[in-house]
Design a protein around this motif. Sequence first.
Motif, PDB file in Angstrom:
ATOM      1  N   ASP A   1       0.807  -1.210   0.194  1.00 13.65           N
ATOM      2  CA  ASP A   1       0.039  -0.002  -0.123  1.00 13.65           C
ATOM      3  C   ASP A   1       0.966   1.166  -0.085  1.00 13.65           C
ATOM      4  OD1 ASP A   1      -2.409   1.354  -0.051  1.00 13.65           O
ATOM      5  OD2 ASP A   1      -2.696   1.241   2.127  1.00 13.65           O
ATOM      6  N   VAL A   2       0.313   2.335  -0.627  1.00  9.84           N
ATOM      7  CA  VAL A   2       1.241   3.653  -0.679  1.00  9.84           C
ATOM      8  C   VAL A   2       0.122   4.750  -0.061  1.00  9.84           C
ATOM      9  CG1 VAL A   2       2.296   5.274  -2.059  1.00  9.84           C
ATOM     10  CG2 VAL A   2       2.634   2.790  -2.692  1.00  9.84           C
ATOM     11  N   ASP A   3       0.616   5.414   0.707  1.00 10.13           N
ATOM     12  CA  ASP A   3      -0.187   6.580   1.268  1.00 10.13           C
ATOM     13  C   ASP A   3       0.654   7.930   0.852  1.00 10.13           C
ATOM     14  OD1 ASP A   3      -2.291   8.086   2.135  1.00 10.13           O
ATOM     15  OD2 ASP A   3      -1.763   7.704   4.124  1.00 10.13           O
ATOM     16  N   TRP A   4       0.142   9.040   0.384  1.00  7.47           N
ATOM     17  CA  TRP A   4       1.148  10.049   0.193  1.00  7.47           C
ATOM     18  C   TRP A   4       0.141  11.404   0.495  1.00  7.47           C
ATOM     19  CZ3 TRP A   4      -0.236  13.923  -3.575  1.00  7.47           C
ATOM     20  CH2 TRP A   4      -1.413  13.828  -4.049  1.00  7.47           C
ATOM     21  N   LYS A   5       1.094  12.495   0.753  1.00  4.05           N
ATOM     22  CA  LYS A   5       0.375  13.805   1.030  1.00  4.05           C
ATOM     23  C   LYS A   5       1.407  14.907   0.479  1.00  4.05           C
ATOM     24  CE  LYS A   5       1.655  14.361   5.895  1.00  4.05           C
ATOM     25  NZ  LYS A   5       1.261  14.654   7.032  1.00  4.05           N
ATOM     26  N   LEU A   6       0.962  15.833   0.126  1.00  2.00           N
ATOM     27  CA  LEU A   6       1.495  16.952  -0.513  1.00  2.00           C
ATOM     28  C   LEU A   6       1.631  18.097   0.656  1.00  2.00           C
ATOM     29  CD1 LEU A   6       3.139  18.547  -2.573  1.00  2.00           C
ATOM     30  CD2 LEU A   6       1.081  19.088  -3.678  1.00  2.00           C
ATOM     31  N   GLU A   7       2.650  18.660   0.923  1.00  2.00           N
ATOM     32  CA  GLU A   7       2.897  19.853   1.705  1.00  2.00           C
ATOM     33  C   GLU A   7       3.703  20.969   1.199  1.00  2.00           C
ATOM     34  OE1 GLU A   7       5.050  18.029   5.435  1.00  2.00           O
ATOM     35  OE2 GLU A   7       3.030  17.441   6.047  1.00  2.00           O
ATOM     36  N   TYR A   8       3.257  21.917   1.496  1.00  2.00           N
ATOM     37  CA  TYR A   8       3.822  23.247   0.606  1.00  2.00           C
ATOM     38  C   TYR A   8       4.617  23.927   2.012  1.00  2.00           C
ATOM     39  CZ  TYR A   8       4.594  26.865  -2.840  1.00  2.00           C
ATOM     40  OH  TYR A   8       5.203  27.715  -3.718  1.00  2.00           O
ATOM     41  N   PHE A   9       5.807  24.282   1.995  1.00  2.00           N
ATOM     42  CA  PHE A   9       6.498  25.068   2.672  1.00  2.00           C
ATOM     43  C   PHE A   9       6.734  26.361   2.063  1.00  2.00           C
ATOM     44  CE2 PHE A   9       7.665  20.633   4.370  1.00  2.00           C
ATOM     45  CZ  PHE A   9       7.532  20.870   5.759  1.00  2.00           C
ATOM     46  N   MET A  10       6.021  27.322   2.880  1.00  2.00           N
ATOM     47  CA  MET A  10       6.351  29.090   2.561  1.00  2.00           C
ATOM     48  C   MET A  10       7.515  29.420   3.147  1.00  2.00           C
ATOM     49  SD  MET A  10       2.215  29.846   2.600  1.00  2.00           S
ATOM     50  CE  MET A  10       2.697  31.375   1.412  1.00  2.00           C
ATOM     51  N   LYS A  11       7.779  28.921   4.378  1.00  3.52           N
ATOM     52  CA  LYS A  11       9.110  29.713   5.035  1.00  3.52           C
ATOM     53  C   LYS A  11       9.448  28.721   6.079  1.00  3.52           C
ATOM     54  CE  LYS A  11       7.116  32.958   8.398  1.00  3.52           C
ATOM     55  NZ  LYS A  11       7.214  34.204   8.797  1.00  3.52           N
ATOM     56  N   SER A  12      10.804  28.684   6.419  1.00  2.00           N
ATOM     57  CA  SER A  12      11.101  27.955   7.705  1.00  2.00           C
ATOM     58  C   SER A  12      11.903  28.896   8.921  1.00  2.00           C
ATOM     59  CB  SER A  12      12.295  27.101   7.056  1.00  2.00           C
ATOM     60  OG  SER A  12      13.682  27.773   6.726  1.00  2.00           O
ATOM     61  N   ASN A  13      12.458  28.254   9.868  1.00  2.00           N
ATOM     62  CA  ASN A  13      12.891  29.161  10.969  1.00  2.00           C
ATOM     63  C   ASN A  13      14.229  29.828  10.529  1.00  2.00           C
ATOM     64  OD1 ASN A  13      14.100  26.837  11.103  1.00  2.00           O
ATOM     65  ND2 ASN A  13      13.651  26.724  13.333  1.00  2.00           N
ATOM     66  N   GLN A  14      14.758  29.316   9.506  1.00  2.00           N
ATOM     67  CA  GLN A  14      16.063  29.660   8.759  1.00  2.00           C
ATOM     68  C   GLN A  14      16.052  30.337   7.626  1.00  2.00           C
ATOM     69  OE1 GLN A  14      17.428  25.653   8.508  1.00  2.00           O
ATOM     70  NE2 GLN A  14      18.130  25.486  11.005  1.00  2.00           N
ATOM     71  N   LEU A  15      14.994  30.115   6.759  1.00  2.00           N
ATOM     72  CA  LEU A  15      14.971  30.819   5.694  1.00  2.00           C
ATOM     73  C   LEU A  15      13.154  31.734   5.712  1.00  2.00           C
ATOM     74  CD1 LEU A  15      16.042  28.452   3.049  1.00  2.00           C
ATOM     75  CD2 LEU A  15      17.554  30.326   3.857  1.00  2.00           C
ATOM     76  N   GLU A  16      13.554  32.815   5.137  1.00  2.00           N
ATOM     77  CA  GLU A  16      12.296  33.916   5.342  1.00  2.00           C
ATOM     78  C   GLU A  16      11.285  33.279   4.302  1.00  2.00           C
ATOM     79  OE1 GLU A  16       9.560  36.288   6.403  1.00  2.00           O
ATOM     80  OE2 GLU A  16      11.564  36.029   7.452  1.00  2.00           O
ATOM     81  N   LYS A  17      11.842  33.011   3.066  1.00  2.00           N
ATOM     82  CA  LYS A  17      11.014  32.432   1.952  1.00  2.00           C
ATOM     83  C   LYS A  17      11.568  31.099   1.212  1.00  2.00           C
ATOM     84  CE  LYS A  17       8.932  34.515  -2.155  1.00  2.00           C
ATOM     85  NZ  LYS A  17       8.859  35.728  -2.960  1.00  2.00           N
TER      86      LYS A  17
ATOM     87  N   ALA B   1      10.462  11.379   2.260  1.00  2.00           N
ATOM     88  CA  ALA B   1       9.971  12.807   1.884  1.00  2.00           C
ATOM     89  C   ALA B   1      10.942  13.201   0.872  1.00  2.00           C
ATOM     90  CB  ALA B   1      10.053  13.771   2.834  1.00  2.00           C
ATOM     91  N   CYS B   2      10.287  13.753  -0.134  1.00  2.00           N
ATOM     92  CA  CYS B   2      11.010  14.325  -1.242  1.00  2.00           C
ATOM     93  C   CYS B   2      10.651  15.517  -1.949  1.00  2.00           C
ATOM     94  CB  CYS B   2      10.912  13.152  -2.460  1.00  2.00           C
ATOM     95  SG  CYS B   2       9.656  12.475  -2.946  1.00  2.00           S
ATOM     96  N   SER B   3      11.492  16.115  -2.717  1.00  2.00           N
ATOM     97  CA  SER B   3      10.976  17.393  -3.221  1.00  2.00           C
ATOM     98  C   SER B   3      10.487  17.261  -4.728  1.00  2.00           C
ATOM     99  CB  SER B   3      12.270  18.319  -3.675  1.00  2.00           C
ATOM    100  OG  SER B   3      13.014  17.479  -4.482  1.00  2.00           O
TER     101      SER B   3
END
Length: 199
Positions: free
Chosen positions: A131-147, A172-174
């Motif tokens: 079985d495979v389960d997946w989800k897409l997350e979108y990172f807008m900024k991190s605590n080290q980078l503003e954008k 996890a992959c880009s």
Amino acid sequence: MEVSQSTTTGLQQLANSTLVSDAHFVAIVTAAFDNILSSAPTGAGANTLLESKSLQNADKSVVKAAYGAVVTAVLEAAKENVDADNFNGFLEENGLGTSQAKIIVDKYRANQSNLRVLLRRTGSGLPHIVDVDWKLEYFMKSNQLEKVNEPVFTLQLATENNGGQTDTVQLACSLAQMQDLVSKLKDVSKRLELLKDNA
């Protein structure tokens, strides 16, 4: 069913009544099945057999060869899921008489499902994905980078090994890594279709 020359020689020695008496034959076959199906550590079987009182006056090299041949033939037959009639034919082709083959085949028939379970548990096959389960997350900024503005795919693969045990693998992959993975999976799928068409 193919076995090595040493297994064939061991079966022929087992069948030779001048080398192995009927009582020794039964003791060797019984010990082989008992040791295969027991939870004793591997390697203890042949030594225990040689020390048994029923085989004290037997030629130790013949006993070892015959014991190894029975173990190998039985496990190979179970691995290939050979039915009792074909296993009987194999034994007779390798020199065993009808009554000798019947003793081994009867024990094989009675224990075939247990042998298959044992082989599945001790197999070294790789787990397969169920079985495979997946989800897409979108990172807008991190605590080290503003954008950041990057999508990240999270995959959860449910796997099952030969023994039926399940496990979960997460990764996890880009976007670029996901596109590469999908491309490679499509390539594998096309190659499998070609193999299937050529078979």
